[in-house]
Write a protein that holds these residues in place. Structure first.
Motif, short mmCIF file in Angstrom:
data_model
loop_
_atom_site.label_atom_id
_atom_site.label_comp_id
_atom_site.label_asym_id
_atom_site.label_seq_id
_atom_site.Cartn_x
_atom_site.Cartn_y
_atom_site.Cartn_z
N UNK A 180 12.63 -9.82 2.31
CA UNK A 180 11.96 -8.58 2.72
C UNK A 180 11.15 -7.98 1.58
N UNK A 181 11.73 -7.98 0.39
CA UNK A 181 11.01 -7.46 -0.78
C UNK A 181 9.79 -8.33 -1.08
N UNK A 182 9.97 -9.65 -1.05
CA UNK A 182 8.85 -10.55 -1.32
C UNK A 182 7.75 -10.37 -0.29
N UNK A 183 8.14 -10.21 0.98
CA UNK A 183 7.13 -9.96 2.02
C UNK A 183 6.39 -8.67 1.75
N UNK A 184 7.13 -7.65 1.33
CA UNK A 184 6.48 -6.37 1.01
C UNK A 184 5.50 -6.51 -0.13
N UNK A 185 5.89 -7.26 -1.16
CA UNK A 185 5.00 -7.48 -2.31
C UNK A 185 3.78 -8.28 -1.87
N UNK A 186 3.98 -9.31 -1.07
CA UNK A 186 2.84 -10.11 -0.59
C UNK A 186 1.89 -9.25 0.24
N UNK A 193 1.51 -6.00 0.07
CA UNK A 193 0.84 -5.06 -0.82
C UNK A 193 -0.29 -5.77 -1.57
N UNK A 194 -0.02 -6.96 -2.09
CA UNK A 194 -1.05 -7.71 -2.80
C UNK A 194 -2.20 -8.09 -1.89
N UNK A 195 -1.85 -8.51 -0.67
CA UNK A 195 -2.90 -8.91 0.27
C UNK A 195 -3.77 -7.72 0.63
N UNK A 196 -3.16 -6.56 0.84
CA UNK A 196 -3.94 -5.37 1.18
C UNK A 196 -4.82 -4.92 0.02
N UNK A 197 -4.37 -5.11 -1.19
CA UNK A 197 -5.20 -4.69 -2.33
C UNK A 197 -6.35 -5.65 -2.57
N UNK A 198 -6.28 -6.86 -1.98
CA UNK A 198 -7.38 -7.84 -2.14
C UNK A 198 -8.35 -7.83 -0.97
N UNK A 199 -8.09 -6.99 0.01
CA UNK A 199 -8.98 -6.95 1.18
C UNK A 199 -10.21 -6.14 0.85
#
Length: 110
Positions: A96-102, A104-110
């Protein structure tokens, strides 16, 4: 044949991966968090802990009455089951934490 898009997706996936050092830190944080939440639950619902203790005492008395030698083996089995549950819970928490980090990272790269 790999297209340019495939290469971009692979680089994007690599940026979203969590390295082993981070996973180890997460595992430690998760273990602490689970311990904290279990203690909090015990304080908020002491009756559940009492019920669990009574159930375990009744189970132990039954096993001791029927086959005292089986008690040690069954305790080892319970220890193994608890260890399996702990690993599974920790893995779900970390996922769950890893999914949250992914995310967050994906949203910051959009």
């Amino acid at each position: 044949m790999g297209s340019r898009k495939d290469g971009e997706e692979q680089r994007h996936d690599e940026r979203l991966d969590i390295d082993e050092g981070t996973k180890k830190v997460l595992d430690l944080l998760i273990a602490e968090r689970i311990a904290y939440l279990q203690e909090k639950r015990k304080k908020e619902h002491p009756e559940e802990g009492q019920q669990e203790a009574e159930w375990m005492e009744a189970w132990e008395a039954l096993i001791r009455e029927r086959d005292p030698e089986l008690l040690e083996e069954s305790e080892a089995l319970l220890d193994d089951l608890i260890a399996i549950w702990c690993r599974a819970s920790g893995a779900l928490y970390r996922a769950g934490i890893e999914d949250g980090i992914r995310l967050m990272r994906a949203l910051t790269h959009i």
